[in-house]
Write an enzyme that holds these catalytic residues in place. Structure first.
Site, PDB file in Angstrom:
ATOM      1  N   CYS A   1       0.998  -1.263  -0.085  1.00  0.00           N
ATOM      2  CA  CYS A   1      -0.046   0.083   0.078  1.00  0.00           C
ATOM      3  C   CYS A   1       0.882   1.328  -0.017  1.00  0.00           C
ATOM      4  O   CYS A   1       0.423   2.416  -0.326  1.00  0.00           O
ATOM      5  CB  CYS A   1      -0.895  -0.028   1.411  1.00  0.00           C
ATOM      6  SG  CYS A   1      -2.021  -1.575   1.333  1.00  0.00           S
TER       7      CYS A   1
ATOM      8  N   HIS B   1      -3.260   6.919   2.368  1.00  0.00           N
ATOM      9  CA  HIS B   1      -3.649   5.324   2.066  1.00  0.00           C
ATOM     10  C   HIS B   1      -5.118   5.127   2.266  1.00  0.00           C
ATOM     11  O   HIS B   1      -5.495   5.390   3.756  1.00  0.00           O
ATOM     12  CB  HIS B   1      -2.778   4.505   2.327  1.00  0.00           C
ATOM     13  CG  HIS B   1      -3.286   2.848   2.001  1.00  0.00           C
ATOM     14  ND1 HIS B   1      -3.790   2.802   0.665  1.00  0.00           N
ATOM     15  CD2 HIS B   1      -3.451   2.138   2.730  1.00  0.00           C
ATOM     16  CE1 HIS B   1      -4.093   1.439   0.826  1.00  0.00           C
ATOM     17  NE2 HIS B   1      -3.949   0.950   2.090  1.00  0.00           N
TER      18      HIS B   1
ATOM     19  N   ASN C   1     -10.237  -0.458  -0.196  1.00  0.00           N
ATOM     20  CA  ASN C   1      -8.526  -0.479  -0.283  1.00  0.00           C
ATOM     21  C   ASN C   1      -8.110  -0.940  -1.661  1.00  0.00           C
ATOM     22  O   ASN C   1      -8.088  -2.203  -1.886  1.00  0.00           O
ATOM     23  CB  ASN C   1      -8.321  -1.341   0.729  1.00  0.00           C
ATOM     24  CG  ASN C   1      -6.855  -1.069   1.248  1.00  0.00           C
ATOM     25  OD1 ASN C   1      -6.057  -0.889   0.288  1.00  0.00           O
ATOM     26  ND2 ASN C   1      -6.407  -1.430   2.483  1.00  0.00           N
TER      27      ASN C   1
HETATM   28  N1  ACO Z   1     -18.517  -9.295   8.298  1.00  0.00           N
HETATM   29  C1  ACO Z   1     -18.978  -9.632   9.417  1.00  0.00           C
HETATM   30  N2  ACO Z   1     -18.145 -10.139  10.523  1.00  0.00           N
HETATM   31  C2  ACO Z   1     -16.673 -10.225  10.411  1.00  0.00           C
HETATM   32  C3  ACO Z   1     -16.299  -9.843   9.050  1.00  0.00           C
HETATM   33  C4  ACO Z   1     -17.161  -9.480   8.068  1.00  0.00           C
HETATM   34  N3  ACO Z   1     -16.764  -9.132   6.843  1.00  0.00           N
HETATM   35  N4  ACO Z   1     -14.952  -9.902   9.160  1.00  0.00           N
HETATM   36  C5  ACO Z   1     -14.609 -10.212  10.323  1.00  0.00           C
HETATM   37  N5  ACO Z   1     -15.852 -10.615  10.986  1.00  0.00           N
HETATM   38  C6  ACO Z   1     -16.234 -10.668  12.472  1.00  0.00           C
HETATM   39  C7  ACO Z   1     -14.856 -11.649  13.076  1.00  0.00           C
HETATM   40  O1  ACO Z   1     -15.168 -13.052  12.577  1.00  0.00           O
HETATM   41  C8  ACO Z   1     -15.226 -11.422  14.397  1.00  0.00           C
HETATM   42  O2  ACO Z   1     -15.996 -12.330  14.857  1.00  0.00           O
HETATM   43  P1  ACO Z   1     -15.760 -13.221  16.445  1.00  0.00           P
HETATM   44  O3  ACO Z   1     -15.631 -12.067  17.552  1.00  0.00           O
HETATM   45  O4  ACO Z   1     -16.690 -14.041  16.383  1.00  0.00           O
HETATM   46  O5  ACO Z   1     -14.434 -13.696  16.495  1.00  0.00           O
HETATM   47  C9  ACO Z   1     -15.506 -10.121  14.743  1.00  0.00           C
HETATM   48  O6  ACO Z   1     -16.100  -9.563  13.452  1.00  0.00           O
HETATM   49  C10 ACO Z   1     -14.616  -8.874  15.163  1.00  0.00           C
HETATM   50  O7  ACO Z   1     -13.552  -9.278  14.318  1.00  0.00           O
HETATM   51  P2  ACO Z   1     -12.181  -8.167  14.504  1.00  0.00           P
HETATM   52  O8  ACO Z   1     -11.135  -8.400  13.726  1.00  0.00           O
HETATM   53  O9  ACO Z   1     -11.930  -7.825  15.955  1.00  0.00           O
HETATM   54  O10 ACO Z   1     -13.021  -6.937  13.851  1.00  0.00           O
HETATM   55  P3  ACO Z   1     -12.296  -5.384  13.553  1.00  0.00           P
HETATM   56  O11 ACO Z   1     -13.166  -4.462  14.596  1.00  0.00           O
HETATM   57  O12 ACO Z   1     -11.070  -5.577  14.013  1.00  0.00           O
HETATM   58  O13 ACO Z   1     -12.693  -5.207  12.271  1.00  0.00           O
HETATM   59  C11 ACO Z   1     -11.079  -4.930  10.172  1.00  0.00           C
HETATM   60  C12 ACO Z   1     -11.900  -5.982  11.415  1.00  0.00           C
HETATM   61  C13 ACO Z   1     -12.079  -4.246   9.570  1.00  0.00           C
HETATM   62  C14 ACO Z   1     -10.509  -6.001   9.234  1.00  0.00           C
HETATM   63  C15 ACO Z   1      -9.983  -4.111  10.953  1.00  0.00           C
HETATM   64  O14 ACO Z   1      -9.402  -4.989  12.002  1.00  0.00           O
HETATM   65  C16 ACO Z   1      -9.291  -3.305  10.201  1.00  0.00           C
HETATM   66  O15 ACO Z   1      -9.602  -2.689   9.462  1.00  0.00           O
HETATM   67  N6  ACO Z   1      -7.936  -3.932  10.137  1.00  0.00           N
HETATM   68  C17 ACO Z   1      -6.783  -3.196   9.159  1.00  0.00           C
HETATM   69  C18 ACO Z   1      -7.045  -3.758   7.916  1.00  0.00           C
HETATM   70  C19 ACO Z   1      -6.473  -3.121   6.771  1.00  0.00           C
HETATM   71  O16 ACO Z   1      -6.703  -1.845   6.678  1.00  0.00           O
HETATM   72  N7  ACO Z   1      -5.792  -3.952   5.930  1.00  0.00           N
HETATM   73  C20 ACO Z   1      -5.085  -3.463   4.636  1.00  0.00           C
HETATM   74  C21 ACO Z   1      -3.938  -3.584   4.339  1.00  0.00           C
HETATM   75  S1  ACO Z   1      -3.138  -2.633   5.392  1.00  0.00           S
HETATM   76  C22 ACO Z   1      -3.527  -1.276   5.146  1.00  0.00           C
HETATM   77  O17 ACO Z   1      -3.793  -0.835   4.379  1.00  0.00           O
HETATM   78  C23 ACO Z   1      -3.085  -0.345   6.271  1.00  0.00           C
END
Ligand code: ACO
Length: 342
Positions: free
Chosen positions: A129, A269, A299
């Protein structure tokens, strides 16, 4: 994980020798739109969950043979048209991507050939990214040194090729697209890259990776069961992103000798609106000074900052003399910034 603040070894390059300016930008996204409602049919998710946790409403997904190269060609062609330059004017084309079409040749070589810009120099860079920001830094250095007059930077991604559409943790996040900018030499020495930084912390590689075989999956690491697709530890990436985004912006403002008030626009980003809002609020930046188009594209990794830059330029929201701060972070782990006076 090392934080941005503790690593100053490769950061902070000061004013270039010659002026460099962004003379044109371009954007290309596939016409096929994948909405949150569409994703509800593929995995156990909901529009409400995706919007609340990420801010994303839809993303563009390639079809009918669209590739990283074809998206890149469209974006660079538009940038050249806007710059009123011919492909033959280009000295170098940098393609930032983590979805290069082939391992060899570089996607940049084929973009150059498609544009009819042979024998323009061409190279791909792979810093996930952070790619577009790294590309702008490289372009600034080549132009400021007098080595090249016109450099094209394109962030181009076909992430849908490496997303597992059975993995709800990742498939809701990513989209395809390309954003391009032409950086050219100028006699106005006030214009150019005021500050740039580029960092990595490879000890965190397993938080976001794409294994070619199961042998590459680290012990205890996240694995969705399908090789050649993105594996992500969302919580770890989230923590890294929140801390690093804020400190990278702060370092860039201070390194430029400026204050928050001097910045016309921060172009980050596009990862997650919660990550962006958290950094913005802590820095005391008003909402209108951080550009966000994430709801419409998701993203798009190396393409995202280029997509934003083009929309801002195209809509006349930036003017000569404005200071813009490009900032990105992602897989590697990598992060960096590029501050420009337009
Ligand atoms: N729909 C519904 N539920 C979901 C989904 C979905 N698409 N994805 C995950 N869940 C569930 C999980 O399984 C978990 O369930 P559980 O509690 O029963 O285990 C629950 O939601 C909570 O999961 P978390 O991972 O704690 O959710 P969080 O609030 O952290 O959100 C997310 C997840 C959106 C991926 C977040 O962690 C995030 O944005 N991380 C950064 C990711 C990113 O930006 N990556 C891109 C590459 S690097 C960059 O660009 C910086």
């Amino acid at each position: 994980m090392t934080s941005a603040q503790s690593n100053t070894s490769s950061g902070g390059r000061t004013r270039p020798v010659l002026g460099a300016t962004i003379v044109g930008t371009g954007l290309a996204v596939p016409s096929r739109v994948l909405s949150n409602a569409d994703l509800e049919k593929l995995v156990d998710t909901s529009d409400e969950w995706i919007v609340q946790r990420t801010g994303i409403r839809e993303r563009h997904i390639s079809e009918n043979g669209e590739t990283t190269m074809s998206l890149g060609v469209k974006a660079v062609r538009q940038a050249l048209d806007n710059a009123k330059l011919d492909p033959s004017d280009l000295d170098l084309l940098i393609c930032a991507t983590l979805t290069q079409d082939m391992i060899c040749p570089a996607t940049a070589c084929r973009i150059v050939a498609e544009l009819g810009a042979v024998p323009c120099g061409a190279m791909d860079i792979s810093v996930a990214c952070t790619g577009f920001v790294a590309g702008m830094n490289i372009a600034a250095n080549f132009v400021a040194s007098g080595q090249f007059r016109n450099v094209a930077v394109v962030g181009a991604e076909q992430l849908s090729r490496i997303v597992n559409y059975e993995d709800r943790n990742t498939c809701v996040l990513f989209g395809d697209g390309a954003g391009a900018a032409i950086v050219s030499a100028t006699d106005n020495a006030d214009q150019g890259c005021l500050y740039q930084s580029l960092h990595s912390d490879g000890t965190g590689w397993m938080q976001l990776y794409c294994p070619r075989s199961e042998a590459e999956v680290p012990e205890g690491g996240v694995f969705n069961g399908q090789v050649d697709t993105l594996q992500m530890n969302g919580r770890e990436v989230y923590k890294f992103a929140v801390n690093t985004l804020q400190s990278t912006i702060l370092d860039a403002i201070e390194g430029s000798g400026l204050s928050v008030d001097d910045i016309a626009m921060v172009i980050p980003h596009q990862s997650n609106t919660r990550i962006l809002d958290s950094a913005r609020v802590k820095l005391g930046l008003p909402e209108e000074k951080m550009y966000v188009n994430l709801p419409r594209y998701g993203n798009t990794s190396a393409a995202s900052v280029g997509l934003c830059l083009h929309e801002l330029m195209n809509e006349g929201k930036l003017k000569t003399g404005d200071v813009v701060l490009l900032v990105a972070l992602g897989g590697g782990l990598t992060w960096g910034a590029s501050v420009w006076r337009l």
